[in-house]
Scaffold this motif. Structure first.
Motif, PDB file in Angstrom:
ATOM      1  N   PHE A  84      36.499  33.369  31.912  1.00 56.87           N
ATOM      2  CA  PHE A  84      35.339  32.627  32.398  1.00 56.87           C
ATOM      3  C   PHE A  84      34.847  33.221  33.716  1.00 56.87           C
ATOM      4  O   PHE A  84      33.654  33.165  34.026  1.00 56.87           O
ATOM      5  N   ILE A  85      35.776  33.778  34.493  1.00 57.17           N
ATOM      6  CA  ILE A  85      35.475  34.201  35.859  1.00 57.17           C
ATOM      7  C   ILE A  85      35.765  35.682  36.022  1.00 57.17           C
ATOM      8  O   ILE A  85      36.822  36.164  35.609  1.00 57.17           O
ATOM      9  N   HIS A  86      34.829  36.406  36.628  1.00 56.70           N
ATOM     10  CA  HIS A  86      35.008  37.808  36.978  1.00 56.70           C
ATOM     11  C   HIS A  86      34.878  37.993  38.485  1.00 56.70           C
ATOM     12  O   HIS A  86      34.346  37.137  39.189  1.00 56.70           O
ATOM     13  N   ARG A  87      35.366  39.145  38.940  1.00 55.69           N
ATOM     14  CA  ARG A  87      35.205  39.516  40.351  1.00 55.69           C
ATOM     15  C   ARG A  87      34.664  40.929  40.421  1.00 55.69           C
ATOM     16  O   ARG A  87      34.776  41.698  39.461  1.00 55.69           O
ATOM     17  N   HIS A  88      34.049  41.267  41.555  1.00 51.68           N
ATOM     18  CA  HIS A  88      33.689  42.649  41.823  1.00 51.68           C
ATOM     19  C   HIS A  88      34.804  43.243  42.672  1.00 51.68           C
ATOM     20  O   HIS A  88      35.025  42.792  43.802  1.00 51.68           O
ATOM     21  N   PRO A  89      35.553  44.228  42.173  1.00 55.44           N
ATOM     22  CA  PRO A  89      36.723  44.718  42.903  1.00 55.44           C
ATOM     23  C   PRO A  89      36.407  45.282  44.284  1.00 55.44           C
ATOM     24  O   PRO A  89      37.256  45.244  45.172  1.00 55.44           O
ATOM     25  N   HIS A  90      35.185  45.774  44.483  1.00 63.41           N
ATOM     26  CA  HIS A  90      34.830  46.332  45.787  1.00 63.41           C
ATOM     27  C   HIS A  90      34.401  45.254  46.779  1.00 63.41           C
ATOM     28  O   HIS A  90      34.094  45.557  47.930  1.00 63.41           O
ATOM     29  N   GLU A  91      34.391  43.990  46.329  1.00 63.90           N
ATOM     30  CA  GLU A  91      34.062  42.861  47.218  1.00 63.90           C
ATOM     31  C   GLU A  91      35.166  41.815  47.064  1.00 63.90           C
ATOM     32  O   GLU A  91      34.955  40.728  46.553  1.00 63.90           O
ATOM     33  N   GLN A  92      36.371  42.139  47.535  1.00 65.97           N
ATOM     34  CA  GLN A  92      37.544  41.344  47.197  1.00 65.97           C
ATOM     35  C   GLN A  92      37.487  39.905  47.688  1.00 65.97           C
ATOM     36  O   GLN A  92      38.096  39.030  47.079  1.00 65.97           O
ATOM     37  N   CYS A  93      36.794  39.636  48.755  1.00 62.78           N
ATOM     38  CA  CYS A  93      36.747  38.272  49.297  1.00 62.78           C
ATOM     39  C   CYS A  93      35.446  37.559  48.946  1.00 62.78           C
ATOM     40  O   CYS A  93      35.195  36.458  49.430  1.00 62.78           O
ATOM     41  N   ALA A  94      34.604  38.202  48.135  1.00 61.02           N
ATOM     42  CA  ALA A  94      33.353  37.559  47.723  1.00 61.02           C
ATOM     43  C   ALA A  94      33.637  36.546  46.623  1.00 61.02           C
ATOM     44  O   ALA A  94      34.620  36.647  45.890  1.00 61.02           O
ATOM     45  N   ALA A  95      32.757  35.546  46.510  1.00 57.36           N
ATOM     46  CA  ALA A  95      32.933  34.517  45.486  1.00 57.36           C
ATOM     47  C   ALA A  95      32.857  35.153  44.099  1.00 57.36           C
ATOM     48  O   ALA A  95      31.990  35.995  43.837  1.00 57.36           O
ATOM     49  N   PRO A  96      33.749  34.787  43.193  1.00 62.45           N
ATOM     50  CA  PRO A  96      33.670  35.288  41.817  1.00 62.45           C
ATOM     51  C   PRO A  96      32.452  34.716  41.107  1.00 62.45           C
ATOM     52  O   PRO A  96      31.795  33.797  41.615  1.00 62.45           O
ATOM     53  N   PHE A  97      32.148  35.224  39.932  1.00 65.98           N
ATOM     54  CA  PHE A  97      30.955  34.779  39.212  1.00 65.98           C
ATOM     55  C   PHE A  97      31.299  34.505  37.755  1.00 65.98           C
ATOM     56  O   PHE A  97      32.324  34.968  37.232  1.00 65.98           O
ATOM     57  N   TYR A  98      30.439  33.712  37.097  1.00 66.81           N
ATOM     58  CA  TYR A  98      30.597  33.422  35.675  1.00 66.81           C
ATOM     59  C   TYR A  98      30.451  34.722  34.897  1.00 66.81           C
ATOM     60  O   TYR A  98      29.477  35.462  35.065  1.00 66.81           O
ATOM     61  N   SER A  99      31.416  35.007  34.041  1.00 63.94           N
ATOM     62  CA  SER A  99      31.534  36.331  33.443  1.00 63.94           C
ATOM     63  C   SER A  99      30.361  36.737  32.563  1.00 63.94           C
ATOM     64  O   SER A  99      30.006  37.916  32.509  1.00 63.94           O
ATOM     65  N   ALA A 100      29.763  35.784  31.849  1.00 63.05           N
ATOM     66  CA  ALA A 100      28.757  36.140  30.854  1.00 63.05           C
ATOM     67  C   ALA A 100      27.358  36.290  31.439  1.00 63.05           C
ATOM     68  O   ALA A 100      26.459  36.811  30.773  1.00 63.05           O
ATOM     69  N   ALA A 101      27.151  35.813  32.665  1.00 61.80           N
ATOM     70  CA  ALA A 101      25.830  35.923  33.290  1.00 61.80           C
ATOM     71  C   ALA A 101      26.018  35.930  34.794  1.00 61.80           C
ATOM     72  O   ALA A 101      26.872  35.227  35.323  1.00 61.80           O
ATOM     73  N   GLU A 102      25.209  36.707  35.483  1.00 66.88           N
ATOM     74  CA  GLU A 102      25.306  36.786  36.937  1.00 66.88           C
ATOM     75  C   GLU A 102      23.912  36.821  37.527  1.00 66.88           C
ATOM     76  O   GLU A 102      23.032  37.531  37.030  1.00 66.88           O
ATOM     77  N   THR A 103      23.710  36.049  38.585  1.00 68.98           N
ATOM     78  CA  THR A 103      22.419  36.041  39.267  1.00 68.98           C
ATOM     79  C   THR A 103      22.441  37.090  40.369  1.00 68.98           C
ATOM     80  O   THR A 103      23.300  37.055  41.256  1.00 68.98           O
ATOM     81  N   VAL A 104      21.515  38.018  40.288  1.00 68.40           N
ATOM     82  CA  VAL A 104      21.368  39.075  41.280  1.00 68.40           C
ATOM     83  C   VAL A 104      19.972  38.956  41.853  1.00 68.40           C
ATOM     84  O   VAL A 104      18.983  39.147  41.143  1.00 68.40           O
ATOM     85  N   GLY A 105      19.867  38.606  43.147  1.00 68.36           N
ATOM     86  CA  GLY A 105      18.563  38.320  43.732  1.00 68.36           C
ATOM     87  C   GLY A 105      17.979  37.083  43.092  1.00 68.36           C
ATOM     88  O   GLY A 105      18.612  36.024  43.065  1.00 68.36           O
ATOM     89  N   ASN A 106      16.781  37.203  42.532  1.00 69.25           N
ATOM     90  CA  ASN A 106      16.136  36.072  41.859  1.00 69.25           C
ATOM     91  C   ASN A 106      16.229  36.158  40.336  1.00 69.25           C
ATOM     92  O   ASN A 106      15.571  35.396  39.631  1.00 69.25           O
ATOM     93  N   GLU A 107      17.066  37.065  39.854  1.00 69.85           N
ATOM     94  CA  GLU A 107      17.133  37.287  38.410  1.00 69.85           C
ATOM     95  C   GLU A 107      18.541  37.030  37.891  1.00 69.85           C
ATOM     96  O   GLU A 107      19.529  37.436  38.509  1.00 69.85           O
ATOM     97  N   THR A 108      18.637  36.326  36.754  1.00 71.90           N
ATOM     98  CA  THR A 108      19.924  36.122  36.101  1.00 71.90           C
ATOM     99  C   THR A 108      20.053  37.133  34.971  1.00 71.90           C
ATOM    100  O   THR A 108      19.163  37.259  34.127  1.00 71.90           O
ATOM    101  N   LEU A 109      21.174  37.849  34.973  1.00 72.10           N
ATOM    102  CA  LEU A 109      21.387  38.930  34.012  1.00 72.10           C
ATOM    103  C   LEU A 109      22.475  38.555  33.022  1.00 72.10           C
ATOM    104  O   LEU A 109      23.521  38.026  33.405  1.00 72.10           O
TER     105      LEU A 109
END
Length: 652
Positions: free
Chosen positions: A115-140
């Motif tokens: 359900f949850i993924h992380r960006h390995p290069h941002e170890q302390c950043a909040a994880p995100f829902y694996s199937a969709a991620e909001t980047v800026g104003n767009e959900t991918l």
């Protein structure tokens, strides 16, 4: 369950071959159907395949109930050779499992591992829902690979999907023969996966934010209180902030009722009563069209303490604020026929029950309202269906089971033995209701349609929770000793491995993680072997094994989409699951502790513990069918070959 290594394929040439193959099937004749305003010719030649996705339906409970004569329609399918347990995904989590179904191959093809993924290069950043991620104003949409309906679309075979998980934002149709309404992952108007709002006299003046909800204070002057609901963020402002909508609550303690006045709506409710869907408008600047959402109010109490619950503000299907169907007009067309209906990916408000805002019977009532609405939508879907592929998803069997499942004589975490049996009885009643749905389909279509009933996984009790990060801390893999969260106060120089999500374990690998310390190669291999052996040896205080299997991702996943995969997948034994704190990287003093949540059952265990279920009105020939086998089977029903990217084989 892991996909075979996909060969490089020319997607365009494969789709062209698929279209040619379907043209031969269509030689008998073709019907017509509408997509948006354009009439399309169906090349299904009258061929019908209907798939009913029943999330979390369990094969053991199904067999028990069939033996007792409680599921007569499913029993008839079984007796004709159309029943089998269905292999699930590693791990058996819904976004992973449904993506296996979509691609006809494992997580290495679609890149969804939890359900949850992380960006390995941002170890302390909040994880995100694996199937969709909001980047800026767009959900991918983060699911990779080619969904199997693209091949049907290219071949001119109409496909219609209602609420399929792991498909938000909905993938586009390249040829105009595909329609869908998105499911799990579809946000509410606040951009969350379901945030209720609660208004009561006993809430602190400053309000309260909690997982899945917001609480606000009601202060009465005489018999009237002013309140404000929180809407989506108004991005048109120089400093964006959420919309708010003011409303009034008038109480009548003698009548045990209240009147809610909001935007011209007057909603009179007795205590214990739900409203219908209410449309809420959020006023945009004059040059921009207003956006609307829909919500329902539930008056819990009046006499001593007015308590008013408001559901998450769903996107209005008649005019959704974001694209949630393909084509975009499809969901609006459905709403014109049916009126308003829930659109968030999670419609049963499990957060209200977990936070003890609802008691069991209140959650049950709300969940049954969801089911009735889904059944009405299913009736619409079947009546709107001509030929091709129809897929319809039921969530009730999953979310009601999370709260009410308890299939053993062991002590329930929160209920008496009598209550545990009573509420598990509601799960059995739900299975019977869905059995009737299957019976109606079978009676309507007979042998003129291939009918498949399937689930993504089964279910298990969840009485004990295991904090993976605390175990790593106690065994010298994560530090310092005082660490409370890998997202807050971990010392990465002292950390060789960490847990995030429900089943994932990651090495702090040099060159991949921002602050990696584990050297790739020999040190990496030694650590993976050591962690696997030590985790599989963990026992509870009573001597029971906690972990059934630990899987190496590089052994069970194959494909080009493994960049975000964990290094190890922890497969728990029945009765155990990752702790609530583990999922978001938290630590607790104890490694093993009781699960005291209303969420008393789960499926995020070892894949061998919780297989799904498969029924069909045709005999099954596969010896051990799995989720990845369904996509190539459906393609074969329409005379289309399975692409080399699919690891599954036909079940027929």
């Amino acid at each position: 369950m892991a996909g075979a290594t996909p060969k490089t394929i020319d997607r365009r040439s494969f789709l062209k071959r698929s279209a040619v193959a379907a043209a031969g099937v269509a030689a008998v004749g073709a019907g017509g159907y509408w997509v948006g305003s354009r009439r399309r010719v169906s090349r299904a030649a009258g061929k019908k395949v209907i798939v009913v996705g029943v999330d979390g339906m369990d094969p053991v409970l199904s067999e028990t109930m069939m033996k007792n004569g409680e599921l007569p329609h499913l029993s008839r399918l079984r007796d004709a050779g159309g029943f089998s347990p269905l292999g699930t995904s590693i791990p058996p989590q819904s976004p992973v499992a449904w993506s296996n179904f979509i691609n006809g191959s494992g997580p290495g093809s679609h890149g969804i591992f939890d359900f949850i993924h992380r960006h390995p290069h941002e170890q302390c950043a909040a994880p995100f829902y694996s199937a969709a991620e909001t980047v800026g104003n767009e959900t991918l949409l983060r699911r990779q690979g080619v969904p199997f309906w693209d091949f049907l679309d290219a071949a001119g075979v109409p496909t219609t999907f209602f609420d399929l998980p792991s498909n938000y934002p909905p993938s586009p149709s390249q040829h105009g023969h595909h329609r869908c309404v998105s499911g799990m992952g579809t946000p509410d108007m606040l951009g969350t996966y379901g945030t209720y709002q609660y208004f009561a006299e006993d809430v602190p003046p400053e309000g309260l934010e909690e997982g899945g909800g917001k609480r606000s204070r009601l202060s009465f002057e005489g018999e009237t209180a002013k309140a404000s609901l929180v809407g989506p963020v108004n991005g048109a402002l120089a400093e964006p902030k959420p919309f708010t909508v003011d409303f009034l609550v008038h109480r009548d303690r003698q009548a045990d009722a209240a009147l809610v006045e909001i935007q011209g709506h007057k909603i009179l409710l007795k205590a214990g009563q739900w409203s219908r869907w209410v449309t809420i408008a959020f006023e945009m600047p004059w040059h921009t069209k207003n956006v609307t959402g829909i919500c329902r109010f539930y008056l819990q109490a009046v006499t001593d303490n007015v308590r008013l619950y408001m559901s998450p503000i769903n996107m209005n299907p008649a005019a959704p604020a974001l694209r949630m169907s393909e084509p975009p007009s499809f969901v609006s067309d459905v709403a014109k026929r049916l009126g308003p209906f829930a659109t968030t990916g999670f419609q049963e408000d499990y957060s209200a029950r977990k936070n003890n805002l609802f008691v069991d019977d209140e959650f049950l009532k709300q969940a049954n309202m969801v089911l009735e609405e889904r059944l009405a939508l299913f009736d619409y879907a079947v009546n709107d269906y001509d030929d091709g592929l129809l897929f319809f998803y039921f969530s009730s069997s999953d979310l009601q089971s999370h709260m009410f499942w308890w299939d053993s004589d062991e002590k329930h975490p929160t209920r008496s033995d009598e209550e545990a049996k009573k509420y598990f009885g509601h799960v059995r009643k739900l299975y019977q209701r869905l059995d009737e749905v299957v019976g109606d389909l079978a009676q309507r279509y007979g042998s003129s349609a291939t009918i498949i009933v399937m689930s993504d996984h089964g279910f298990s009790n969840f009485g004990r929770q295991f904090n993976l990060n605390s175990w790593l801390r106690d065994n010298g893999y994560l530090g310092p000793r005082e660490c409370t969260s890998i997202l807050k106060d971990v010392d990465w120089t002292q950390t060789r491995a960490y847990g995030l999500g429900i089943n994932g374990l990651y090495l702090n690998l040099k060159g991949r993680e921002r602050d990696g310390v584990v050297e790739p190669g020999d040190e990496q291999e030694t650590l993976l072997k050591e962690l696997t052996e030590n985790l599989e040896a963990v026992t509870d205080a009573n001597g029971e094994k906690v972990v059934r299997n630990v899987y190496r991702a590089d052994k069970v996943y194959a494909g080009s989409a493994t960049a975000l995969a964990p290094d190890l997948i922890v497969g728990y034994r029945r009765g155990y699951r990752a702790s609530w704190a583990t999922c978001l990287g938290g630590l607790t003093d104890e490694v093993l502790l009781d699960n005291d949540s209303a969420w008393s059952a789960d499926h995020c265990a070892d894949a061998l513990e919780v297989p799904g279920v498969l029924f069909c009105n045709r005999p099954l020939r596969a010896q051990a069918p799995s989720l990845v086998d369904l996509a190539p089977s459906i393609l074969a029903e329409f005379g289309l070959p399975a692409p080399s990217s699919m690891s599954g084989k036909t079940i027929f």
